[in-house]
Design an enzyme around this catalytic site. Sequence first.
Site, short mmCIF file in Angstrom:
data_model
loop_
_atom_site.label_atom_id
_atom_site.label_comp_id
_atom_site.label_asym_id
_atom_site.label_seq_id
_atom_site.Cartn_x
_atom_site.Cartn_y
_atom_site.Cartn_z
N TRP A 162 0.82 -1.21 0.00
CA TRP A 162 0.00 0.00 0.00
C TRP A 162 0.85 1.26 0.00
O TRP A 162 0.47 2.27 0.57
CB TRP A 162 -0.92 0.01 1.24
CG TRP A 162 -2.01 -1.00 1.18
CD1 TRP A 162 -3.04 -1.02 0.31
CD2 TRP A 162 -2.20 -2.12 2.05
NE1 TRP A 162 -3.87 -2.09 0.55
CE2 TRP A 162 -3.38 -2.78 1.63
CE3 TRP A 162 -1.51 -2.64 3.15
CZ2 TRP A 162 -3.87 -3.92 2.26
CZ3 TRP A 162 -2.00 -3.77 3.77
CH2 TRP A 162 -3.16 -4.39 3.32
N HIS A 176 -6.33 3.49 0.59
CA HIS A 176 -7.56 2.70 0.48
C HIS A 176 -8.68 3.40 1.24
O HIS A 176 -8.43 4.25 2.09
CB HIS A 176 -7.37 1.27 1.01
CG HIS A 176 -6.64 1.18 2.32
ND1 HIS A 176 -6.25 -0.01 2.88
CD2 HIS A 176 -6.24 2.13 3.21
CE1 HIS A 176 -5.63 0.22 4.03
NE2 HIS A 176 -5.63 1.49 4.25
N ARG A 185 -1.88 5.31 -5.00
CA ARG A 185 -0.76 4.42 -4.67
C ARG A 185 0.47 4.76 -5.46
O ARG A 185 0.37 5.19 -6.62
CB ARG A 185 -1.15 2.97 -4.93
CG ARG A 185 -2.02 2.50 -3.81
CD ARG A 185 -2.16 1.03 -3.70
NE ARG A 185 -3.35 0.82 -2.87
CZ ARG A 185 -4.02 -0.28 -2.79
NH1 ARG A 185 -3.63 -1.33 -3.48
NH2 ARG A 185 -5.07 -0.37 -2.00
N GLN A 196 -12.16 3.32 -4.75
CA GLN A 196 -12.51 2.16 -3.93
C GLN A 196 -13.86 2.37 -3.27
O GLN A 196 -14.33 3.50 -3.15
CB GLN A 196 -11.46 1.93 -2.84
CG GLN A 196 -10.31 1.06 -3.29
CD GLN A 196 -9.53 0.46 -2.14
OE1 GLN A 196 -9.78 0.74 -0.97
NE2 GLN A 196 -8.56 -0.37 -2.46
N VAL A 244 -8.23 -7.19 9.69
CA VAL A 244 -9.38 -8.08 9.85
C VAL A 244 -8.90 -9.45 10.32
O VAL A 244 -7.78 -9.86 10.04
CB VAL A 244 -10.17 -8.22 8.52
CG1 VAL A 244 -11.09 -7.04 8.31
CG2 VAL A 244 -9.25 -8.41 7.33
N ALA A 263 -15.68 -5.66 7.60
CA ALA A 263 -15.19 -4.59 6.71
C ALA A 263 -14.99 -5.24 5.35
O ALA A 263 -14.50 -6.38 5.26
CB ALA A 263 -13.89 -4.02 7.23
N1 DAH Z 1 -8.12 -1.99 1.84
C1 DAH Z 1 -7.86 -3.19 1.11
C2 DAH Z 1 -7.05 -2.87 -0.13
O1 DAH Z 1 -6.98 -1.75 -0.52
C3 DAH Z 1 -9.15 -3.89 0.73
C4 DAH Z 1 -9.82 -4.45 1.92
C5 DAH Z 1 -9.44 -5.66 2.41
C6 DAH Z 1 -10.82 -3.75 2.54
C7 DAH Z 1 -10.04 -6.22 3.52
C8 DAH Z 1 -11.45 -4.26 3.67
C9 DAH Z 1 -11.04 -5.52 4.13
O2 DAH Z 1 -12.42 -3.65 4.31
O3 DAH Z 1 -11.66 -6.02 5.23
O4 DAH Z 1 -6.48 -3.76 -0.71
#
Ligand code: DAH
Length: 345
Positions: free
Chosen positions: A155, A176, A202, A216, A259, A313
Amino acid sequence: MEEKISQIQKDYLEKIQKAKTLKELDEIFLELFGKNGAVDQLSKQFSTLSQDQLKIIGPTFNQVKQQLEEGINEKRTNIREESYKRLSEENLTLQPSRLKARKGHLHPVTQFEQEIVKLFKNLGFVEADAPHIDTDYNNFEVLNIPENHPARDLWDTFYISSKFQVPSSKLLLRTHTSNSQIRILKDNTPPIRMMNLGRCFRFENVDARHEHTFEQFEIVYVDKGVSMAHLQYLSEYFFKGTLGQDIKARLRPKYYPFVEPGVGVDASCVFCKGKGCKVCGQTGFLELAGAGMIHPDVLKAGGIDPNIYSGIAWGVGPGRMVMLREGIEDIRLFNSGDLSFLEKY
Ligand code: DAH
């Protein structure tokens, strides 16, 4: 002197008569009455005349001046009236312009986003706000991604110059929509059903599948008894609503620091319907979203007791979905401003 005056009178009355446009008349006026114009030149010579000569020439001079001035004004009125007359007699046939007015429309990704916001509004989800420029804390730390954590590589983003930093935490462009999680948790009390949509950034090597600026969509659902079953349901609800009623969702273990458990959310392949084809690499599934049960640490940081509540999430890239749905092969087209591409949608 008298001769000069009558010469000017003759020449200029003739010029005035011949003038065809207002512009020509303006020029004549300047030649006569402007600074160093004919009239000016003449009056400068008056100092050489005797009183008696002046008595005769003065009135003639004034008369000619007046005559020329009136001549110009009269001609002006004539020219104007003639052009009004011409215009009123002219037979104008107006034709519709050949240039068609170009009607714009929403960007294909925005159109898709409106669809998904509506889908989740139908389930009672409410839109939450989160900034594009955020703190390192909200974007990383509170999501269990401390400095030097290897997940940061995934990221990597653009950092705001130290000149503009706040003392408490580094500022960066959010990588994100997960940066909305901590805000949503802190600002609300369960049951929480919220979504955040928007631009993310990014530090990418841009190619057909990677962009430095993209969209996103994230949902956060917290209540008593929220489980992986809800996650499965919401994922399938999303795919059926966007890709078609015959699409199934599959959850596959995947690591995301914020998570536990984390999952990659796959949709059965829209092309082969799960049988296996070139697009899905013969697996029958396409990985489209990331999700999981919100980590207890994240819930705690948001002031929510993980012993009482649990949450989901869930995040997806709308651009990727549109590419899949419309068969678009190069992500760079979205931000290209290329009208021949945009007008297809
Ligand atoms: N933020 C992650 C990404 O940009 C995507 C993501 C993964 C969002 C898991 C979530 C999650 O809410 O629980 O790759």
